[in-house]
Design a protein around this motif. Structure first.
Motif, PDB file in Angstrom:
ATOM      1  N   ALA A  23      50.376  32.225  -6.016  1.00  0.00           N
ATOM      2  CA  ALA A  23      51.215  32.959  -6.959  1.00  0.00           C
ATOM      3  C   ALA A  23      50.394  33.445  -8.146  1.00  0.00           C
ATOM      4  CB  ALA A  23      52.371  32.067  -7.446  1.00  0.00           C
ATOM      5  N   VAL A  24      49.492  32.587  -8.632  1.00  0.00           N
ATOM      6  CA  VAL A  24      48.651  32.967  -9.767  1.00  0.00           C
ATOM      7  C   VAL A  24      47.710  34.107  -9.372  1.00  0.00           C
ATOM      8  CG1 VAL A  24      46.862  32.183 -11.373  1.00  0.00           C
ATOM      9  CG2 VAL A  24      48.769  30.663 -10.781  1.00  0.00           C
ATOM     10  N   TYR A  25      47.032  33.940  -8.242  1.00  0.00           N
ATOM     11  CA  TYR A  25      46.084  34.962  -7.816  1.00  0.00           C
ATOM     12  C   TYR A  25      46.787  36.276  -7.471  1.00  0.00           C
ATOM     13  CZ  TYR A  25      42.160  31.709  -7.741  1.00  0.00           C
ATOM     14  OH  TYR A  25      41.174  30.841  -8.099  1.00  0.00           O
ATOM     15  N   ALA A  26      48.039  36.204  -7.023  1.00  0.00           N
ATOM     16  CA  ALA A  26      48.782  37.434  -6.740  1.00  0.00           C
ATOM     17  C   ALA A  26      48.967  38.248  -8.014  1.00  0.00           C
ATOM     18  CB  ALA A  26      50.139  37.104  -6.122  1.00  0.00           C
ATOM     19  N   ARG A  27      49.222  37.557  -9.129  1.00  0.00           N
ATOM     20  CA  ARG A  27      49.388  38.273 -10.393  1.00  0.00           C
ATOM     21  C   ARG A  27      48.078  38.950 -10.797  1.00  0.00           C
ATOM     22  NH1 ARG A  27      52.239  33.448 -11.963  1.00  0.00           N
ATOM     23  NH2 ARG A  27      50.670  32.894 -13.528  1.00  0.00           N
ATOM     24  N   PHE A  28      46.962  38.249 -10.631  1.00  0.00           N
ATOM     25  CA  PHE A  28      45.666  38.858 -10.911  1.00  0.00           C
ATOM     26  C   PHE A  28      45.414  40.041  -9.987  1.00  0.00           C
ATOM     27  CE2 PHE A  28      44.710  34.768 -12.934  1.00  0.00           C
ATOM     28  CZ  PHE A  28      43.947  35.163 -14.017  1.00  0.00           C
ATOM     29  N   ARG A  29      45.652  39.839  -8.692  1.00  0.00           N
ATOM     30  CA  ARG A  29      45.338  40.860  -7.687  1.00  0.00           C
ATOM     31  C   ARG A  29      46.128  42.143  -7.928  1.00  0.00           C
ATOM     32  NH1 ARG A  29      46.814  38.145  -3.300  1.00  0.00           N
ATOM     33  NH2 ARG A  29      48.874  39.092  -3.383  1.00  0.00           N
ATOM     34  N   GLU A  30      47.400  42.001  -8.245  1.00  0.00           N
ATOM     35  CA  GLU A  30      48.230  43.190  -8.432  1.00  0.00           C
ATOM     36  C   GLU A  30      47.979  43.856  -9.780  1.00  0.00           C
ATOM     37  OE1 GLU A  30      49.551  44.398  -5.766  1.00  0.00           O
ATOM     38  OE2 GLU A  30      48.705  42.586  -4.877  1.00  0.00           O
ATOM     39  N   ALA A  31      47.421  43.118 -10.730  1.00  0.00           N
ATOM     40  CA  ALA A  31      47.099  43.709 -12.032  1.00  0.00           C
ATOM     41  C   ALA A  31      45.798  44.510 -11.984  1.00  0.00           C
ATOM     42  CB  ALA A  31      46.997  42.622 -13.096  1.00  0.00           C
ATOM     43  N   GLY A  32      44.952  44.212 -10.992  1.00  0.00           N
ATOM     44  CA  GLY A  32      43.690  44.936 -10.882  1.00  0.00           C
ATOM     45  C   GLY A  32      42.740  44.224  -9.948  1.00  0.00           C
ATOM     46  N   PRO A  33      41.746  44.942  -9.426  1.00  0.00           N
ATOM     47  CA  PRO A  33      40.848  44.354  -8.431  1.00  0.00           C
ATOM     48  C   PRO A  33      39.837  43.364  -9.015  1.00  0.00           C
ATOM     49  CG  PRO A  33      40.179  46.602  -8.919  1.00  0.00           C
ATOM     50  CD  PRO A  33      41.478  46.380  -9.641  1.00  0.00           C
ATOM     51  N   VAL A  34      39.452  43.558 -10.279  1.00  0.00           N
ATOM     52  CA  VAL A  34      38.435  42.716 -10.906  1.00  0.00           C
ATOM     53  C   VAL A  34      38.847  42.435 -12.342  1.00  0.00           C
ATOM     54  CG1 VAL A  34      35.991  42.495 -11.533  1.00  0.00           C
ATOM     55  CG2 VAL A  34      36.632  43.751  -9.470  1.00  0.00           C
ATOM     56  N   HIS A  35      38.710  41.175 -12.759  1.00  0.00           N
ATOM     57  CA  HIS A  35      39.111  40.790 -14.106  1.00  0.00           C
ATOM     58  C   HIS A  35      38.001  40.036 -14.829  1.00  0.00           C
ATOM     59  CE1 HIS A  35      43.346  41.833 -13.410  1.00  0.00           C
ATOM     60  NE2 HIS A  35      43.141  41.355 -12.196  1.00  0.00           N
ATOM     61  N   ARG A  36      37.848  40.338 -16.104  1.00  0.00           N
ATOM     62  CA  ARG A  36      36.980  39.554 -16.982  1.00  0.00           C
ATOM     63  C   ARG A  36      37.803  38.340 -17.421  1.00  0.00           C
ATOM     64  NH1 ARG A  36      31.656  38.820 -18.310  1.00  0.00           N
ATOM     65  NH2 ARG A  36      31.266  38.791 -20.563  1.00  0.00           N
ATOM     66  N   ILE A  37      37.341  37.152 -17.091  1.00  0.00           N
ATOM     67  CA  ILE A  37      38.114  35.944 -17.361  1.00  0.00           C
ATOM     68  C   ILE A  37      37.294  34.946 -18.165  1.00  0.00           C
ATOM     69  CG2 ILE A  37      39.493  36.212 -15.245  1.00  0.00           C
ATOM     70  CD1 ILE A  37      37.696  33.922 -14.065  1.00  0.00           C
ATOM     71  N   THR A  38      37.963  33.938 -18.634  1.00  0.00           N
ATOM     72  CA  THR A  38      37.298  32.822 -19.295  1.00  0.00           C
ATOM     73  C   THR A  38      37.544  31.582 -18.458  1.00  0.00           C
ATOM     74  OG1 THR A  38      37.669  33.803 -21.473  1.00  0.00           O
ATOM     75  CG2 THR A  38      37.103  31.457 -21.394  1.00  0.00           C
ATOM     76  N   GLY A  39      36.477  30.909 -18.066  1.00  0.00           N
ATOM     77  CA  GLY A  39      36.607  29.755 -17.200  1.00  0.00           C
ATOM     78  C   GLY A  39      36.905  28.484 -17.955  1.00  0.00           C
ATOM     79  N   THR A  40      37.104  27.401 -17.203  1.00  0.00           N
ATOM     80  CA  THR A  40      37.406  26.118 -17.825  1.00  0.00           C
ATOM     81  C   THR A  40      36.240  25.604 -18.657  1.00  0.00           C
ATOM     82  OG1 THR A  40      36.686  25.058 -15.770  1.00  0.00           O
ATOM     83  CG2 THR A  40      39.053  25.391 -16.065  1.00  0.00           C
ATOM     84  N   ASP A  41      35.028  26.122 -18.387  1.00  0.00           N
ATOM     85  CA  ASP A  41      33.867  25.723 -19.179  1.00  0.00           C
ATOM     86  C   ASP A  41      33.721  26.569 -20.438  1.00  0.00           C
ATOM     87  OD1 ASP A  41      33.144  28.120 -18.056  1.00  0.00           O
ATOM     88  OD2 ASP A  41      31.402  27.355 -16.970  1.00  0.00           O
ATOM     89  N   GLY A  42      34.679  27.496 -20.653  1.00  0.00           N
ATOM     90  CA  GLY A  42      34.641  28.345 -21.828  1.00  0.00           C
ATOM     91  C   GLY A  42      33.752  29.558 -21.688  1.00  0.00           C
ATOM     92  N   LEU A  43      33.092  29.702 -20.530  1.00  0.00           N
ATOM     93  CA  LEU A  43      32.176  30.816 -20.323  1.00  0.00           C
ATOM     94  C   LEU A  43      32.868  31.966 -19.597  1.00  0.00           C
ATOM     95  CD1 LEU A  43      28.982  28.864 -19.230  1.00  0.00           C
ATOM     96  CD2 LEU A  43      29.413  29.938 -21.435  1.00  0.00           C
ATOM     97  N   PRO A  44      32.441  33.188 -19.855  1.00  0.00           N
ATOM     98  CA  PRO A  44      33.050  34.336 -19.175  1.00  0.00           C
ATOM     99  C   PRO A  44      32.593  34.447 -17.727  1.00  0.00           C
ATOM    100  CG  PRO A  44      31.243  35.067 -20.563  1.00  0.00           C
ATOM    101  CD  PRO A  44      31.407  33.593 -20.827  1.00  0.00           C
ATOM    102  N   ALA A  45      33.427  35.051 -16.914  1.00  0.00           N
ATOM    103  CA  ALA A  45      33.093  35.325 -15.514  1.00  0.00           C
ATOM    104  C   ALA A  45      33.917  36.524 -15.073  1.00  0.00           C
ATOM    105  CB  ALA A  45      33.384  34.115 -14.634  1.00  0.00           C
ATOM    106  N   TRP A  46      33.593  37.023 -13.899  1.00  0.00           N
ATOM    107  CA  TRP A  46      34.322  38.150 -13.311  1.00  0.00           C
ATOM    108  C   TRP A  46      35.011  37.661 -12.040  1.00  0.00           C
ATOM    109  CZ3 TRP A  46      34.454  42.779 -15.906  1.00  0.00           C
ATOM    110  CH2 TRP A  46      33.514  42.938 -16.933  1.00  0.00           C
ATOM    111  N   LEU A  47      36.324  37.839 -11.960  1.00  0.00           N
ATOM    112  CA  LEU A  47      37.103  37.400 -10.811  1.00  0.00           C
ATOM    113  C   LEU A  47      37.456  38.595  -9.933  1.00  0.00           C
ATOM    114  CD1 LEU A  47      38.699  34.997  -9.466  1.00  0.00           C
ATOM    115  CD2 LEU A  47      40.694  35.857 -10.723  1.00  0.00           C
ATOM    116  N   VAL A  48      37.046  38.541  -8.671  1.00  0.00           N
ATOM    117  CA  VAL A  48      37.316  39.612  -7.701  1.00  0.00           C
ATOM    118  C   VAL A  48      38.452  39.147  -6.800  1.00  0.00           C
ATOM    119  CG1 VAL A  48      36.318  41.094  -5.909  1.00  0.00           C
ATOM    120  CG2 VAL A  48      34.873  40.231  -7.780  1.00  0.00           C
TER     121      VAL A  48
END
Length: 400
Positions: A23-48
Protein backbone atom coordinates in the motif's frame (compact mmCIF):
# COMPACT_ATOMS: atom_id res chain seq x y z
CA UNK A 1 14.33 2.97 3.53
CA UNK A 2 11.73 5.52 2.47
CA UNK A 3 10.42 7.64 5.31
CA UNK A 4 9.65 10.94 3.57
CA UNK A 5 9.41 12.28 0.08
CA UNK A 6 10.04 15.99 0.49
CA UNK A 7 7.27 18.06 -1.02
CA UNK A 8 5.40 15.11 -2.57
CA UNK A 9 4.15 12.54 -0.07
CA UNK A 10 3.46 12.78 3.67
CA UNK A 11 5.45 11.08 6.38
CA UNK A 12 5.39 7.31 6.11
CA UNK A 13 4.89 5.34 9.30
CA UNK A 14 7.64 2.65 9.41
CA UNK A 15 5.17 0.30 11.12
CA UNK A 16 2.84 0.58 8.11
CA UNK A 17 5.73 -0.06 5.75
CA UNK A 18 6.52 -3.29 7.60
CA UNK A 19 2.91 -4.47 7.94
CA UNK A 20 1.77 -3.56 4.41
CA UNK A 21 4.59 -2.33 2.16
CA UNK A 22 2.47 -2.72 -0.95
CA UNK A 23 0.00 0.00 0.00
CA UNK A 24 2.84 2.38 0.85
CA UNK A 25 4.80 1.63 -2.31
CA UNK A 26 1.64 1.99 -4.40
CA UNK A 27 1.34 5.59 -3.22
CA UNK A 28 4.95 6.25 -4.20
CA UNK A 29 4.57 4.45 -7.54
CA UNK A 30 1.45 6.32 -8.58
CA UNK A 31 2.89 9.67 -7.50
CA UNK A 32 5.90 9.22 -9.78
CA UNK A 33 8.49 6.74 -11.04
CA UNK A 34 11.41 8.02 -8.92
CA UNK A 35 11.44 9.84 -5.59
CA UNK A 36 14.06 11.67 -3.57
CA UNK A 37 13.58 10.22 -0.09
CA UNK A 38 15.11 10.31 3.35
CA UNK A 39 16.03 6.95 4.81
CA UNK A 40 15.91 5.69 8.36
CA UNK A 41 19.60 6.59 8.66
CA UNK A 42 18.73 10.21 7.86
CA UNK A 43 20.57 10.09 4.54
CA UNK A 44 19.01 10.87 1.16
CA UNK A 45 18.38 8.20 -1.45
CA UNK A 46 16.46 7.73 -4.68
CA UNK A 47 13.56 5.25 -4.71
CA UNK A 48 12.63 3.66 -8.06
CA UNK A 49 9.10 2.26 -8.08
CA UNK A 50 7.86 1.29 -11.55
CA UNK A 51 8.47 -2.08 -13.16
CA UNK A 52 10.11 -1.00 -16.42
CA UNK A 53 12.54 1.31 -14.62
CA UNK A 54 13.39 -1.27 -11.94
CA UNK A 55 13.85 -4.01 -14.55
CA UNK A 56 16.17 -1.85 -16.63
CA UNK A 57 18.10 -0.54 -13.63
CA UNK A 58 18.82 -4.04 -12.28
CA UNK A 59 20.85 -4.73 -15.42
CA UNK A 60 22.37 -1.25 -15.88
CA UNK A 61 26.19 -1.55 -15.61
CA UNK A 62 26.39 2.10 -14.54
CA UNK A 63 24.61 1.24 -11.27
CA UNK A 64 27.39 -0.18 -9.11
CA UNK A 65 27.09 -2.51 -6.12
CA UNK A 66 30.58 -1.59 -4.98
CA UNK A 67 30.38 0.66 -1.89
CA UNK A 68 33.57 2.41 -2.99
CA UNK A 69 31.46 4.14 -5.66
CA UNK A 70 29.25 5.79 -3.06
CA UNK A 71 29.62 9.54 -2.66
CA UNK A 72 31.62 10.59 0.44
CA UNK A 73 29.40 10.18 3.48
CA UNK A 74 26.63 8.76 1.31
CA UNK A 75 26.61 5.22 2.65
CA UNK A 76 26.12 4.30 6.30
CA UNK A 77 25.08 0.69 5.94
CA UNK A 78 26.26 -2.08 8.24
CA UNK A 79 29.94 -2.71 7.56
CA UNK A 80 31.19 -6.27 7.47
CA UNK A 81 34.85 -7.14 7.96
CA UNK A 82 36.80 -7.78 4.72
CA UNK A 83 36.69 -11.54 5.32
CA UNK A 84 32.88 -11.48 4.89
CA UNK A 85 32.48 -8.46 2.61
CA UNK A 86 34.25 -9.80 -0.49
CA UNK A 87 31.06 -11.35 -1.85
CA UNK A 88 29.07 -11.08 -5.05
CA UNK A 89 26.58 -8.58 -3.58
CA UNK A 90 29.32 -5.97 -3.21
CA UNK A 91 31.11 -6.46 -6.52
CA UNK A 92 31.06 -5.23 -10.11
CA UNK A 93 32.86 -6.67 -13.13
CA UNK A 94 35.59 -7.68 -13.59
CA UNK A 95 35.80 -8.94 -9.97
CA UNK A 96 32.17 -10.10 -10.05
CA UNK A 97 32.70 -11.91 -13.37
CA UNK A 98 35.77 -13.72 -12.04
CA UNK A 99 34.18 -14.83 -8.76
CA UNK A 100 30.92 -15.90 -10.39
CA UNK A 101 32.79 -17.94 -12.99
CA UNK A 102 34.69 -19.79 -10.30
CA UNK A 103 31.63 -20.35 -8.13
CA UNK A 104 29.60 -21.63 -11.08
CA UNK A 105 32.07 -24.49 -11.49
CA UNK A 106 31.10 -25.78 -8.03
CA UNK A 107 27.47 -24.63 -7.75
CA UNK A 108 26.25 -26.86 -10.56
CA UNK A 109 22.74 -27.99 -11.58
CA UNK A 110 23.85 -31.56 -10.76
CA UNK A 111 24.78 -30.59 -7.20
CA UNK A 112 21.42 -28.84 -6.76
CA UNK A 113 19.48 -31.77 -8.26
CA UNK A 114 21.13 -34.17 -5.79
CA UNK A 115 19.53 -32.21 -2.95
CA UNK A 116 15.94 -32.87 -4.08
CA UNK A 117 15.51 -36.16 -2.25
CA UNK A 118 17.25 -35.02 0.97
CA UNK A 119 15.03 -31.91 0.99
CA UNK A 120 11.93 -34.07 0.61
CA UNK A 121 13.04 -36.38 3.42
CA UNK A 122 13.80 -33.46 5.73
CA UNK A 123 10.41 -31.92 5.01
CA UNK A 124 8.67 -35.22 5.79
CA UNK A 125 10.57 -35.58 9.08
CA UNK A 126 9.65 -32.06 10.18
CA UNK A 127 6.00 -32.62 9.30
CA UNK A 128 6.03 -35.97 11.09
CA UNK A 129 7.15 -34.20 14.26
CA UNK A 130 4.42 -31.57 13.84
CA UNK A 131 1.58 -34.00 13.07
CA UNK A 132 0.56 -35.12 16.60
CA UNK A 133 0.34 -31.55 17.89
CA UNK A 134 -2.65 -30.38 15.89
CA UNK A 135 -1.33 -26.84 15.79
CA UNK A 136 2.11 -25.29 15.26
CA UNK A 137 4.09 -22.28 14.16
CA UNK A 138 4.98 -22.92 10.53
CA UNK A 139 8.01 -20.62 10.73
CA UNK A 140 9.64 -22.13 13.84
CA UNK A 141 8.68 -25.75 13.13
CA UNK A 142 9.06 -25.93 9.36
CA UNK A 143 10.00 -22.90 7.25
CA UNK A 144 13.12 -22.11 9.32
CA UNK A 145 14.58 -25.56 10.08
CA UNK A 146 14.14 -26.86 6.52
CA UNK A 147 16.39 -24.32 4.73
CA UNK A 148 19.05 -24.37 7.44
CA UNK A 149 19.30 -28.16 7.06
CA UNK A 150 19.58 -27.74 3.29
CA UNK A 151 22.28 -25.06 3.55
CA UNK A 152 24.29 -27.09 6.05
CA UNK A 153 24.05 -30.17 3.84
CA UNK A 154 25.11 -28.09 0.84
CA UNK A 155 28.12 -26.56 2.60
CA UNK A 156 29.05 -29.83 4.28
CA UNK A 157 28.44 -28.78 7.90
CA UNK A 158 28.20 -31.86 10.13
CA UNK A 159 24.99 -32.08 12.19
CA UNK A 160 26.85 -31.79 15.50
CA UNK A 161 28.58 -28.59 14.30
CA UNK A 162 25.46 -26.74 13.20
CA UNK A 163 25.29 -23.43 15.03
CA UNK A 164 22.42 -21.11 15.82
CA UNK A 165 22.43 -19.60 12.35
CA UNK A 166 19.01 -18.04 12.79
CA UNK A 167 20.14 -15.90 15.73
CA UNK A 168 23.08 -14.70 13.61
CA UNK A 169 20.95 -13.77 10.62
CA UNK A 170 18.30 -12.17 12.85
CA UNK A 171 20.97 -9.93 14.38
CA UNK A 172 22.04 -8.72 10.93
CA UNK A 173 18.69 -8.44 9.13
CA UNK A 174 16.75 -6.84 12.00
CA UNK A 175 19.35 -5.35 14.35
CA UNK A 176 18.22 -4.55 17.88
CA UNK A 177 18.83 -0.83 18.42
CA UNK A 178 18.79 -1.42 22.19
CA UNK A 179 21.66 -3.91 21.81
CA UNK A 180 23.98 -2.44 19.15
CA UNK A 181 26.76 -4.91 19.93
CA UNK A 182 24.56 -7.90 19.13
CA UNK A 183 25.17 -7.64 15.37
CA UNK A 184 28.92 -7.31 15.91
CA UNK A 185 28.83 -10.38 18.14
CA UNK A 186 27.00 -12.32 15.41
CA UNK A 187 29.67 -11.32 12.89
CA UNK A 188 32.46 -12.46 15.23
CA UNK A 189 30.71 -15.78 15.74
CA UNK A 190 30.27 -16.30 12.01
CA UNK A 191 33.91 -15.45 11.31
CA UNK A 192 35.14 -17.94 13.89
CA UNK A 193 32.77 -20.62 12.65
CA UNK A 194 33.65 -20.27 8.96
CA UNK A 195 37.40 -20.05 9.63
CA UNK A 196 37.25 -23.38 11.44
CA UNK A 197 34.96 -24.90 8.83
CA UNK A 198 37.33 -23.91 6.00
CA UNK A 199 40.30 -25.34 7.89
CA UNK A 200 38.42 -28.61 8.38
CA UNK A 201 37.50 -28.82 4.69
CA UNK A 202 41.06 -28.17 3.60
CA UNK A 203 42.26 -30.96 5.88
CA UNK A 204 39.47 -33.40 4.96
CA UNK A 205 37.71 -32.50 1.67
CA UNK A 206 34.34 -34.12 1.03
CA UNK A 207 31.62 -34.12 -1.63
CA UNK A 208 30.14 -30.79 -0.61
CA UNK A 209 29.98 -27.25 -2.01
CA UNK A 210 32.59 -25.74 0.31
CA UNK A 211 35.15 -28.44 -0.54
CA UNK A 212 34.39 -27.89 -4.22
CA UNK A 213 34.82 -24.10 -3.87
CA UNK A 214 38.21 -24.64 -2.24
CA UNK A 215 39.25 -26.84 -5.17
CA UNK A 216 37.98 -24.77 -8.13
CA UNK A 217 40.47 -22.96 -10.30
CA UNK A 218 40.52 -21.18 -13.64
CA UNK A 219 44.04 -21.56 -14.96
CA UNK A 220 46.20 -20.17 -12.15
CA UNK A 221 43.22 -18.35 -10.60
CA UNK A 222 41.43 -19.62 -7.54
CA UNK A 223 39.36 -18.20 -4.69
CA UNK A 224 41.24 -16.42 -1.92
CA UNK A 225 40.59 -17.13 1.76
CA UNK A 226 38.51 -13.95 2.17
CA UNK A 227 36.54 -14.79 -0.98
CA UNK A 228 35.80 -18.29 0.32
CA UNK A 229 34.71 -16.91 3.70
CA UNK A 230 32.51 -14.29 2.04
CA UNK A 231 30.89 -16.85 -0.24
CA UNK A 232 30.13 -19.19 2.65
CA UNK A 233 28.60 -16.24 4.49
CA UNK A 234 26.55 -15.21 1.46
CA UNK A 235 25.26 -18.75 0.86
CA UNK A 236 24.19 -19.00 4.48
CA UNK A 237 22.77 -15.51 4.77
CA UNK A 238 20.93 -15.20 1.45
CA UNK A 239 20.18 -18.87 0.84
CA UNK A 240 18.78 -19.44 4.30
CA UNK A 241 17.11 -16.15 5.19
CA UNK A 242 15.32 -15.58 1.87
CA UNK A 243 14.06 -19.16 1.63
CA UNK A 244 12.58 -19.06 5.14
CA UNK A 245 10.57 -15.99 4.15
CA UNK A 246 9.64 -17.33 0.73
CA UNK A 247 8.16 -20.50 2.26
CA UNK A 248 6.43 -18.61 5.09
CA UNK A 249 5.00 -15.85 2.89
CA UNK A 250 3.82 -18.36 0.29
CA UNK A 251 2.05 -20.45 2.94
CA UNK A 252 0.28 -17.37 4.27
CA UNK A 253 -0.70 -16.24 0.78
CA UNK A 254 -2.32 -19.59 0.04
CA UNK A 255 -4.12 -19.83 3.39
CA UNK A 256 -5.54 -16.35 2.89
CA UNK A 257 -6.65 -17.16 -0.69
CA UNK A 258 -8.72 -20.35 -0.36
CA UNK A 259 -9.67 -20.36 -4.05
CA UNK A 260 -6.01 -20.54 -5.10
CA UNK A 261 -5.26 -23.11 -2.41
CA UNK A 262 -8.13 -25.26 -3.67
CA UNK A 263 -6.73 -25.14 -7.21
CA UNK A 264 -3.34 -26.38 -6.01
CA UNK A 265 -4.88 -29.11 -3.90
CA UNK A 266 -6.81 -30.26 -6.97
CA UNK A 267 -3.64 -30.29 -9.08
CA UNK A 268 -0.39 -30.29 -7.01
CA UNK A 269 1.66 -30.52 -10.20
CA UNK A 270 1.03 -26.79 -10.65
CA UNK A 271 3.05 -25.90 -7.55
CA UNK A 272 6.29 -25.47 -9.49
CA UNK A 273 4.88 -22.64 -11.60
CA UNK A 274 2.81 -21.32 -8.69
CA UNK A 275 6.02 -20.55 -6.78
CA UNK A 276 6.78 -17.81 -9.32
CA UNK A 277 3.46 -16.08 -8.68
CA UNK A 278 3.81 -16.51 -4.92
CA UNK A 279 7.25 -14.88 -5.08
CA UNK A 280 5.84 -12.01 -7.13
CA UNK A 281 2.84 -11.55 -4.88
CA UNK A 282 4.71 -11.38 -1.57
CA UNK A 283 8.41 -12.04 -2.01
CA UNK A 284 11.09 -12.02 0.68
CA UNK A 285 13.02 -9.01 -0.67
CA UNK A 286 11.07 -5.71 -0.97
CA UNK A 287 14.18 -3.79 -2.06
CA UNK A 288 17.08 -4.90 -4.23
CA UNK A 289 20.50 -4.25 -2.74
CA UNK A 290 21.44 -0.57 -2.99
CA UNK A 291 23.22 0.78 -6.07
CA UNK A 292 25.57 3.71 -6.67
CA UNK A 293 25.72 5.33 -10.13
CA UNK A 294 29.27 5.55 -11.49
CA UNK A 295 28.16 8.54 -13.57
CA UNK A 296 25.15 10.83 -13.69
CA UNK A 297 22.16 8.77 -14.86
CA UNK A 298 18.53 9.34 -15.77
CA UNK A 299 15.88 6.90 -14.52
CA UNK A 300 12.21 7.43 -15.25
CA UNK A 301 13.01 10.90 -16.56
CA UNK A 302 14.69 11.86 -13.28
CA UNK A 303 18.38 12.82 -13.14
CA UNK A 304 20.40 11.11 -10.42
CA UNK A 305 23.97 12.29 -9.68
CA UNK A 306 26.90 9.88 -9.57
CA UNK A 307 27.59 8.30 -6.18
CA UNK A 308 24.13 8.75 -4.67
CA UNK A 309 22.21 5.80 -3.25
CA UNK A 310 19.58 4.21 -5.53
CA UNK A 311 16.97 1.84 -4.08
CA UNK A 312 15.07 -0.39 -6.52
CA UNK A 313 11.69 -1.41 -5.10
CA UNK A 314 10.87 -4.95 -6.17
CA UNK A 315 7.71 -4.78 -4.05
CA UNK A 316 6.48 -1.75 -5.99
CA UNK A 317 7.52 -3.18 -9.37
CA UNK A 318 5.74 -6.49 -8.77
CA UNK A 319 2.46 -4.67 -8.05
CA UNK A 320 2.76 -2.28 -11.01
CA UNK A 321 -0.47 -2.45 -13.07
CA UNK A 322 1.50 -1.29 -16.10
CA UNK A 323 3.20 -4.70 -16.08
CA UNK A 324 0.84 -7.10 -14.29
CA UNK A 325 -2.93 -7.06 -14.73
CA UNK A 326 -4.79 -6.76 -11.42
CA UNK A 327 -1.44 -7.03 -9.60
CA UNK A 328 -2.83 -7.06 -6.05
CA UNK A 329 -4.61 -10.35 -6.77
CA UNK A 330 -2.90 -13.70 -6.22
CA UNK A 331 -3.39 -15.75 -9.39
CA UNK A 332 -1.41 -18.99 -9.72
CA UNK A 333 -2.41 -19.14 -13.41
CA UNK A 334 -0.77 -15.79 -14.12
CA UNK A 335 2.05 -15.47 -16.65
CA UNK A 336 4.82 -14.30 -14.32
CA UNK A 337 7.44 -13.81 -17.02
CA UNK A 338 9.66 -11.00 -15.83
CA UNK A 339 9.30 -11.77 -12.13
CA UNK A 340 12.21 -10.00 -10.40
CA UNK A 341 12.05 -11.70 -7.00
CA UNK A 342 15.37 -13.47 -7.56
CA UNK A 343 17.03 -10.65 -9.45
CA UNK A 344 17.82 -9.83 -13.07
CA UNK A 345 20.94 -9.29 -15.12
CA UNK A 346 24.44 -10.30 -14.05
CA UNK A 347 23.41 -10.26 -10.38
CA UNK A 348 20.61 -12.78 -10.87
CA UNK A 349 20.59 -15.04 -7.81
CA UNK A 350 23.00 -17.94 -8.28
CA UNK A 351 20.92 -20.02 -5.87
CA UNK A 352 17.58 -19.33 -7.58
CA UNK A 353 17.04 -22.95 -8.73
CA UNK A 354 17.66 -24.19 -5.17
CA UNK A 355 15.29 -21.63 -3.61
CA UNK A 356 12.55 -22.56 -6.08
CA UNK A 357 13.05 -26.29 -5.53
CA UNK A 358 13.02 -25.95 -1.73
CA UNK A 359 9.84 -23.87 -1.78
CA UNK A 360 8.06 -26.21 -4.19
CA UNK A 361 8.97 -29.28 -2.14
CA UNK A 362 8.10 -27.56 1.15
CA UNK A 363 4.65 -26.46 -0.02
CA UNK A 364 3.87 -29.76 -1.75
CA UNK A 365 4.67 -31.76 1.39
CA UNK A 366 2.89 -29.35 3.74
CA UNK A 367 -0.36 -29.27 1.76
CA UNK A 368 -0.35 -33.03 1.20
CA UNK A 369 0.27 -33.83 4.86
CA UNK A 370 -2.32 -31.44 6.32
CA UNK A 371 -5.52 -31.23 4.23
CA UNK A 372 -7.18 -29.15 6.95
CA UNK A 373 -4.37 -26.59 7.26
CA UNK A 374 -5.74 -23.22 8.39
CA UNK A 375 -4.63 -20.04 10.11
CA UNK A 376 -4.84 -20.15 13.90
CA UNK A 377 -4.95 -16.34 14.32
CA UNK A 378 -6.69 -13.51 12.46
CA UNK A 379 -4.67 -11.97 9.63
CA UNK A 380 -4.43 -8.74 11.60
CA UNK A 381 -2.79 -10.63 14.46
CA UNK A 382 0.24 -11.76 12.47
CA UNK A 383 3.57 -10.11 13.29
CA UNK A 384 6.17 -9.26 10.66
CA UNK A 385 9.89 -9.02 11.17
CA UNK A 386 10.94 -5.47 12.12
CA UNK A 387 12.94 -5.01 8.93
CA UNK A 388 12.11 -2.97 5.86
CA UNK A 389 14.64 -4.84 3.73
CA UNK A 390 13.43 -8.39 4.44
CA UNK A 391 9.77 -9.32 4.21
CA UNK A 392 9.02 -12.21 6.56
CA UNK A 393 6.79 -13.33 9.38
CA UNK A 394 7.98 -13.69 12.96
CA UNK A 395 5.55 -16.58 13.31
CA UNK A 396 2.71 -18.24 11.41
CA UNK A 397 0.38 -20.11 13.81
CA UNK A 398 -1.74 -22.78 12.09
CA UNK A 399 -4.06 -25.62 12.94
CA UNK A 400 -4.48 -28.88 11.01
Amino acid sequence: MPITTPGQLPLVDPAELIADPYAVYARFREAGPVHRITGTDGLPAWLVTRYDDVHQALADPRLSLDKRNAAPGGYHGFSLPPALDANLLNMDPPDHTRIRRLVSQAFTPRRIALLREPIRKTADLLLEAMAPLGRADVIASYAAPLPITVICDLLGVAPHDRQDFRSWTDALVAPDRAQPDKAKGAVRSMLAFFRQLLADKRASPADDLLSALIAVRDGEDRLSEDELMSLAFLILFAGYENTVHLIGNATLALLSHPDQLAELRADPSRLGSAVEELARYDGPVPLAIRRFPTEDVTIGGVGIPAGETVLLSLAAAHRDPRRFTDPDRLDISRDTTGNLALGHGIHYCLGAPLARMETEIALTALLARFPGLALDVPLAGLKWRPSMRARGLLSLPVTY
